[in-house]
Structure formats: structure tokens, C-alpha cells
Enzyme design. Structure first.
Site, PDB file in Angstrom:
ATOM      1  N   HIS A 183       0.831  -1.206   0.000  1.00  0.00           N
ATOM      2  CA  HIS A 183       0.000   0.000   0.000  1.00  0.00           C
ATOM      3  C   HIS A 183       0.874   1.267   0.000  1.00  0.00           C
ATOM      4  CE1 HIS A 183      -3.137   2.845   1.156  1.00  0.00           C
ATOM      5  NE2 HIS A 183      -2.402   3.191   2.183  1.00  0.00           N
ATOM      6  N   HIS A 188       1.099   5.143  -2.174  1.00  0.00           N
ATOM      7  CA  HIS A 188       1.443   6.503  -1.740  1.00  0.00           C
ATOM      8  C   HIS A 188       2.704   7.094  -2.375  1.00  0.00           C
ATOM      9  CE1 HIS A 188      -1.565   7.149   1.351  1.00  0.00           C
ATOM     10  NE2 HIS A 188      -1.318   5.964   1.888  1.00  0.00           N
ATOM     11  N   GLU A 228      -6.204   8.949   0.109  1.00  0.00           N
ATOM     12  CA  GLU A 228      -6.471   7.500   0.114  1.00  0.00           C
ATOM     13  C   GLU A 228      -7.377   7.021  -1.019  1.00  0.00           C
ATOM     14  OE1 GLU A 228      -4.858   5.342   1.706  1.00  0.00           O
ATOM     15  OE2 GLU A 228      -3.994   6.419   3.388  1.00  0.00           O
ATOM     16  N   SER A 247      -3.553   0.616  -4.660  1.00  0.00           N
ATOM     17  CA  SER A 247      -2.962  -0.588  -4.066  1.00  0.00           C
ATOM     18  C   SER A 247      -4.002  -1.695  -3.917  1.00  0.00           C
ATOM     19  CB  SER A 247      -2.327  -0.257  -2.711  1.00  0.00           C
ATOM     20  OG  SER A 247      -3.297   0.223  -1.798  1.00  0.00           O
TER      21      SER A 247
HETATM   22  N1  HBI Z   1      -1.515   5.802  10.489  1.00  0.00           N
HETATM   23  N2  HBI Z   1       0.508   4.747  10.041  1.00  0.00           N
HETATM   24  C1  HBI Z   1      -0.669   5.244   9.611  1.00  0.00           C
HETATM   25  N3  HBI Z   1      -0.968   5.158   8.278  1.00  0.00           N
HETATM   26  C2  HBI Z   1      -2.136   5.655   7.791  1.00  0.00           C
HETATM   27  O1  HBI Z   1      -2.379   5.579   6.569  1.00  0.00           O
HETATM   28  C3  HBI Z   1      -3.034   6.252   8.680  1.00  0.00           C
HETATM   29  C4  HBI Z   1      -2.688   6.312  10.050  1.00  0.00           C
HETATM   30  N4  HBI Z   1      -3.549   6.871  10.912  1.00  0.00           N
HETATM   31  C5  HBI Z   1      -4.807   7.467  10.488  1.00  0.00           C
HETATM   32  C6  HBI Z   1      -5.045   7.366   9.024  1.00  0.00           C
HETATM   33  N5  HBI Z   1      -4.215   6.793   8.237  1.00  0.00           N
HETATM   34  C7  HBI Z   1      -6.242   7.896   8.308  1.00  0.00           C
HETATM   35  O2  HBI Z   1      -7.332   7.021   8.457  1.00  0.00           O
HETATM   36  C8  HBI Z   1      -6.737   9.282   8.627  1.00  0.00           C
HETATM   37  O3  HBI Z   1      -7.310   9.267   9.886  1.00  0.00           O
HETATM   38  C9  HBI Z   1      -5.743  10.369   8.494  1.00  0.00           C
HETATM   39 FE    FE Z   2      -2.571   5.001   3.253  1.00  0.00          FE
END
Ligand code: HBI
Ligand code: FE
Length: 325
Positions: A183, A188, A228, A247
Site C-alpha cells: 500500500h 502513496h 487515500e 494498491s
Molecule cells: N496511520 N501509520 C498510519 N498510516 C495511515 O495511513 C493512517 C494512520 N492513521 C490514520 C489514518 N491513516 C487515516 O485514516 C486518517 O485518519 C488520516
Molecule cells: Fe494510506
């Protein structure tokens, strides 16, 4: 305008939630994972595989002990891990020419050339981080698992991306209930090499610094429907730029079919849209361009309930707080 010190972690009254002001402040996030950092939930495909669990613990230890300025330690991935990556890599790269936005299509060959992206081995975070730094100033830090929305969003203010280093369980190569290297590195990373997308992501990060819990929830929803699961219009066609789509074969195909509902990206509406996290999205938001999306997020942030504004100083890599009440 002057710079004032803000330093409370209470959200009551007129005090402001604590937020990082310099890179080393991000070291405090290393151990603050929400879930699945060390423990897997019982329905995780690897939950009952002791070898997988031990491997996860080994890899997340790197993230736990990582500190600002250190190179991200290399991981020697096993044959089984590399094979899982290969399956995902081959499947997704076959879809990108028709489904991915042009920025993703432009960057992927550069990652193949410069960062060892191929279907044989999982690429290394350190090499990718150095490449991104040259492109847009983005760098990558390792993370144990999911961070809180606030912590995760705050890091984008510094052009820092928290990436996991482990891979999904080999029994389900096309499914993961959490972020993993497939992913992060295929979804990203290519976008963070694009200057406009980097600006856009940093804009969300800056808006999140010291924001109220309600505003963090809105920004996290905006993040969800852009970084996302975002779609964009390019040359009259709809393409994917969201990492969750880029992804996932299944959802990438579905998102560009005639099944979901598409709406124009508009932060004040997008921010309050409800969404499922374990199923395909019924609704996606379409951006006209990353620049346009960035301007819209900036206007949205300016109207947030925050008694100051912030600015990133790239020379010192610190946040400057402008008191403009
Ligand atoms: N933490 N490590 C990590 N990776 C993410 O993609 C991630 C997260 N915490 C929250 C989040 N994504 C999202 O669901 C949003 O809340 C920003
Ligand atoms: Fe992500």
C-alpha cells in the site's frame, strides 16, 4: 505578527492541542500506535501464524527505536515476503496504464530506475526516502502501525510520511486490513514525488496542527477521500490518485466502473461525508487538479476554528506560529 508559544495538550477552553514544531518532536510519536502495531486483531490473516507474528515484532522494533536523522534500517526480506510483493506488483502494474493518474504513471518508471522497484524484491525505504527528498523534499519515517489521525496528519506539515515496513500475510496476497509496504510503496510513494501533490498533502498537514478534535475529524475525512481514495479528471477521463485505490485491484477496477457515485471534490462537503472502512466506497470525490484541490483545502483551513495560523520554514524545518487573532 509575532510568534507565540503554544504548549498544552488539553482541548478545553481556549488552549490549543499540542502539536510538533520541529522534526525531533515527531520522535515522540514512535510508540503511540493505535492498533495492530504489535498485536494483530483476531480476524487478521496472520493472527494465528506465530512465524508471521514474530516477524512483525522484529520489523516494528525498527520503527519503535527510530529517531530523527537516522537512516531507515534496511530489512532483508524473506523469499516468501518477496514473492507476496511480486504478486501484488505484477497485478497492479498491469492496471496502472489504464487506471492510474498521469503523475503516478510518470513516477513509477523513475522508481524502477532509481529505487529498485521490481517484482523480485521489496524495495528499501531509505533509498525511496532519498529519492523523494530530491523530488519534493518529502522523506519517510518508519512506523509501527496506525497512528491517531492527529499524529499522522501533523507529520505532513513537515513533508514527512510515516510508512510501515512489513508486508501482508502470504495467505492473502490481495487483501490487507491495514497499511503495509504494498500500500505505501505502490499507492502513496509515487504521488509524493509529484510537486503539486506534495504541496496538497502538506496543506492538509499544516491545517491539522493544533486543530480542534472536530476539525481533525474533518481533515481526516478529507484525507480519506483524497490521498487515500481520490479520483481526478484528466483529459476528460476519470483516473485514480488515491493510494487505497492504487494498491487494490478490486477497488481500482470498481472505482472507475459505472457503479459508484462520483461527486466534485469540495472540502466543506467532503469533510462530512460518511464512509465505510471495510467495503468498497459507495461515493468518490473527483478533483480537477492537485493545485485546485490544494487551494480549496487552504480556503477550508482558513475558515477553521483556530486562533492562529502556521507556516513551514523549510530552511530550519520548523513550524512558525503566526498569532493573528
Ligand atoms: N496511520 N501509520 C498510519 N498510516 C495511515 O495511513 C493512517 C494512520 N492513521 C490514520 C489514518 N491513516 C487515516 O485514516 C486518517 O485518519 C488520516
Ligand atoms: Fe494510506
Amino acid at each position: 505578527k509575532d510568534v507565540r508559544v503554544i504548549g498544552s495538550d488539553s482541548t478545553t477552553g481556549d488552549s490549543v492541542p499540542w502539536f510538533p514544531r520541529k522534526l525531533t518532536d515527531l520522535d515522540t510519536f514512535a510508540e503511540k500506535v493505535m492498533e495492530m502495531g504489535e498485536e494483530l486483531s483476531s480476524d487478521h490473516p496472520g493472527a494465528h501464524d506465530p512465524v508471521y507474528r514474530a516477524r512483525r515484532a522484529e520489523i516494528t522494533r525498527i520503527a519503535k527505536t527510530y529517531r530523527t536523522g537516522q537512516p531507515v534500517p534496511e530489512i532483508e526480506y524473506t523469499d516468501e515476503e518477496n514473492e507476496t510483493w511480486g504478486k501484488v506488483f505484477r497485478g497492479l502494474t498491469a492496471m496502472y496504464p489504464t487506471h492510474a493518474c498521469r503523475e503516478h504513471q510518470y513516477v513509477l518508471p523513475l522508481l524502477i530506475q532509481n529505487c529498485g522497484y521490481n517484482d523480485k524484491k521489496i524495495p528499501q525505504i531509505e533509498q525511496i526516502s532519498r529519492f523523494l527528498k530530491d523530488c519534493t523534499g518529502f522523506t519517510i519515517r518508519p512506523v509501527m502501525g496506525l497512528l491517531s489521525s492527529r499524529d499522522f496528519l501533523n507529520s505532513f506539515a513537515f513533508r514527512i510520511f510515516y510508512s510501515t515496513q512489513y508486508i501482508r500475510h502470504s495467505s492473502k496476497p490481495f487483501y490487507t486490513p491495514e497499511p503495509d509496504v504494498c500500500h505505501e510503496l505502490l499507492g502513496h510513494v509515487p504521488l509524493f514525488a509529484d510537486p503539486d501533490f506534495a504541496d496538497f498533502s502538506q496543506e492538509i498537514g499544516l491545517a491539522s496542527l493544533g486543530a480542534s478534535d472536530e476539525d481533525i475529524a474533518k481533515l481526516a475525512t478529507i484525507f480519506w477521500f483524497t490521498v487515500e481514495f481520490g479520483l481526478c479528471r484528466q483529459d476528460g477521463e476519470i483516473k485514480a490518485y488515491g493510494a487505497g485505490l492504487l494498491s487494490s485491484f478490486g477497488e481500482l477496477e470498481y472505482a472507475l466502473s459505472d457503479k459508484p457515485e462520483l461527486r466534485p471534490f469540495d472540502p466543506s462537503k467532503t469533510a462530512v461525508q460518511k464512509y465505510p472502512i471495510t467495503e468498497f466506497q459507495p461515493t468518490y470525490f473527483v478533483a480537477e487538479s492537485f493545485k485546485d484541490a490544494q487551494e480549496k483545502v487552504r480556503d477550508f483551513a482558513a475558515n477553521m476554528n483556530r486562533p492562529f495560523s502556521v507556516r513551514y520554514n523549510a530552511l530550519t524545518q520548523t513550524i512558525e506560529v503566526l498569532d493573528n487573532k
